[in-house]
Design a protein around this motif. Structure first.
Motif, PDB file in Angstrom:
ATOM      1  N   ASP A 148       0.934  -1.042  -0.111  1.00  0.00           N
ATOM      2  CA  ASP A 148      -0.120   0.045  -0.101  1.00  0.00           C
ATOM      3  C   ASP A 148       0.787   1.129   0.092  1.00  0.00           C
ATOM      4  N   VAL A 149       2.008   1.351   0.883  1.00  0.00           N
ATOM      5  CA  VAL A 149       2.716   2.445   1.046  1.00  0.00           C
ATOM      6  C   VAL A 149       4.136   2.243   0.792  1.00  0.00           C
ATOM      7  N   VAL A 150       4.915   2.657   0.091  1.00  0.00           N
ATOM      8  CA  VAL A 150       6.333   2.584   0.185  1.00  0.00           C
ATOM      9  C   VAL A 150       7.288   3.751   0.818  1.00  0.00           C
ATOM     10  N   VAL A 151       7.947   3.779   1.692  1.00  0.00           N
ATOM     11  CA  VAL A 151       8.672   4.903   2.125  1.00  0.00           C
ATOM     12  C   VAL A 151      10.156   4.869   1.806  1.00  0.00           C
ATOM     13  N   ILE A 152      10.527   5.658   1.280  1.00  0.00           N
ATOM     14  CA  ILE A 152      11.902   5.689   0.885  1.00  0.00           C
ATOM     15  C   ILE A 152      12.951   6.501   1.684  1.00  0.00           C
ATOM     16  N   GLY A 153      13.538   5.684   2.464  1.00  0.00           N
ATOM     17  CA  GLY A 153      14.464   6.294   3.567  1.00  0.00           C
ATOM     18  C   GLY A 153      14.019   5.837   4.893  1.00  0.00           C
ATOM     19  N   ALA A 154      14.861   5.552   5.752  1.00  0.00           N
ATOM     20  CA  ALA A 154      14.586   5.019   7.159  1.00  0.00           C
ATOM     21  C   ALA A 154      15.328   5.783   8.208  1.00  0.00           C
ATOM     22  N   GLY A 155      15.237   7.004   7.988  1.00  0.00           N
ATOM     23  CA  GLY A 155      15.828   8.269   8.952  1.00  0.00           C
ATOM     24  C   GLY A 155      14.662   8.210   9.861  1.00  0.00           C
ATOM     25  N   PRO A 156      14.602   9.085  10.767  1.00  0.00           N
ATOM     26  CA  PRO A 156      13.673   9.625  11.816  1.00  0.00           C
ATOM     27  C   PRO A 156      12.170   9.821  11.006  1.00  0.00           C
ATOM     28  N   GLY A 157      12.398  10.586   9.973  1.00  0.00           N
ATOM     29  CA  GLY A 157      11.069  10.712   9.231  1.00  0.00           C
ATOM     30  C   GLY A 157      10.313   9.535   8.707  1.00  0.00           C
ATOM     31  N   GLY A 158      11.258   9.007   7.940  1.00  0.00           N
ATOM     32  CA  GLY A 158      10.787   7.549   7.155  1.00  0.00           C
ATOM     33  C   GLY A 158      10.245   6.632   8.236  1.00  0.00           C
ATOM     34  N   MET A 159      10.900   6.730   9.275  1.00  0.00           N
ATOM     35  CA  MET A 159      10.581   5.302  10.358  1.00  0.00           C
ATOM     36  C   MET A 159       9.180   5.883  10.825  1.00  0.00           C
ATOM     37  N   THR A 160       8.891   7.177  11.168  1.00  0.00           N
ATOM     38  CA  THR A 160       7.613   7.636  11.836  1.00  0.00           C
ATOM     39  C   THR A 160       6.382   7.657  10.891  1.00  0.00           C
ATOM     40  N   ALA A 161       6.659   7.866   9.409  1.00  0.00           N
ATOM     41  CA  ALA A 161       5.793   7.445   8.248  1.00  0.00           C
ATOM     42  C   ALA A 161       5.102   6.159   8.251  1.00  0.00           C
ATOM     43  N   ALA A 162       6.472   5.305   8.418  1.00  0.00           N
ATOM     44  CA  ALA A 162       6.092   4.011   8.391  1.00  0.00           C
ATOM     45  C   ALA A 162       5.126   3.433   9.604  1.00  0.00           C
TER      46      ALA A 162
END
Ligand code: FAD
Ligand code: NAP
Length: 307
Positions: free
Chosen positions: A6-20
């Protein structure tokens, strides 16, 4: 066949991890793709003192805690470097260096990288005295003299960190005032091991062919030149957005930062951008996670509206 989320987040910094975290908690399938270890820039930070809830926490420790939260509701960490996104309307195709993944929503959270000075010797002595990461390389300069170039938060905070390891830290700044937050400035000025060279540009990194021996500096008020001896040169002259892979989408400003509205939406429906990669005034962990929460929630609304 391409994997599908459904959702792909590109980047697992603090922003990406929170969106995930937000998107997976809404019961969507979520992939969080990163070309390195989760945590982003937090891995290059020693003490973090401005993250609410902690007097001080080490960057990698906060990264680990955030990772545990982000995967708690089923979001998957996927290793890979994203090379392109294709907008196919209701579906987005995300191409990594090893696979293709489709998604209904893509959230770009790729952050930024250090700007280079572009002076002679900088590239030549990279890894042989020139560094962009005090936390990674500081230990190589135990009891040695180092210079730090720049006057922002990174230069001053990393300079303070280096002063605990090295013999001396000389901060070379192109103006006569620092840009860094006042609390860091006060600490740096009170630090016996730190000294400052104002109104000066470093024009060359010097070395003996094996390693750095110093820098050539020109005072931009008097035009006088001097050499400062040093074993290490730490360069902190700002950031560049990590948006090369998304140039085809036409969602950046002229400097490459991604432009969004208040809901983190880019000009392409279903593609959002969050954190440092976004055109914004304050690039911090707290602002990246705020963006991430919003984008995770917006992903929910977008998918519901397109059912
Ligand atoms: P990042 O943390 O930069 O994460 C981006 C991620 O995307 C990375 O993991 C990267 O590998 C990945 N990525 C990039 N391109 C791709 C691609 N094409 N494919 C796959 N993955 C990709 N802020 C504070 O609040 N407090 C501090 O004390 C503090 N100290 C700092 C010290 C330093 C030296 C620096 C440089 C920054 C500091 N900051 C601090 C700022 C803070 O680290 C950033 O604002 C924050 O990390 C931004 O988060 P982000 O999720 O947007 O991006
Ligand atoms: P920055 O704030 O953009 O500062 C860059 C510094 O380098 C400025 O002092 C600038 O000088 C100087 N500079 C730029 N180009 C130069 C050049 N060509 N030659 C010489 N000097 C040059 O970058 P940063 O310090 O890396 O910080 C980036 C972001 O991360 C900021 O938003 C910052 O707040 C954030 N950050 C936050 C923390 C924290 O919250 N604790 C810690 C680190 C970073 P001028 O001042 O003259 O422009």
């Amino acid at each position: 066949m391409a994997k599908s989320y459904d959702v792909v987040v590109i980047g697992a910094g603090p922003g990406g991890m929170t969106a995930a975290l937000y998107a997976s908690r809404a019961n969507y399938s979520v992939a969080m793709i990163d070309r390195g270890i989760y945590g982003g820039q937090m891995n290059n930070t020693a003490e973090i003192e401005n993250y609410p809830g902690f007097k001080s926490i080490l960057g990698p420790d906060l990264a680990k805690a955030m990772y545990n939260s982000s995967t708690n509701f089923g979001a998957e960490y996927v290793y890979g470097s994203v090379e392109a996104i294709e907008d196919l309307g209701d579906t987005k195709l995300v191409k990594t260096d090893s696979e293709e993944i489709t998604a209904k929503v893509v959230i770009i959270a790729t952050g930024s990288e250090y700007k280079k000075l572009g002076i002679p010797g900088e590239e030549e002595y990279g890894g042989r005295g020139v560094s962009y990461c005090a936390v990674c390389d500081g230990a190589f300069f135990k009891n040695k003299d180092v210079v730090v170039i720049g006057g922002g938060d990174s230069a001053i905070e990393e300079g303070i960190y280096l002063s605990q390891i090295t013999n001396s830290v000389t901060v070379i700044h192109r103006r006569d005032q620092l840009r860094a937050q006042k609390v860091s400035q006060d600490r740096a000025f009170a630090n016996d091991k730190m000294n400052f060279v104002w109104n000066s540009n470093v024009v060359e990194v010097l070395g003996d062919e094996n390693k750095v021996t110093g820098v050539r500096v020109v005072n931009n008020q008097t035009n006088t030149e001097k050499i400062i001896d040093a074993s290490g040169v730490f360069i902190y002259v700002g950031l560049l957005p990590m948006t090369k892979s998304f140039e085809n989408l036409g969602i950046t400003d002229k400097d490459g930062w991604i432009v969004t509205d208040d809901h983190m939406a880019t000009s392409i429906p279903g593609i959002y951008a969050i954190g440092d990669v976004r055109k914004k005034d304050l690039r911090q962990i707290t602002t990246a996670i705020g963006d991430g929460g919003l984008a995770g929630q917006e992903a929910f609304k977008y998918i519901e509206a397109h059912k």
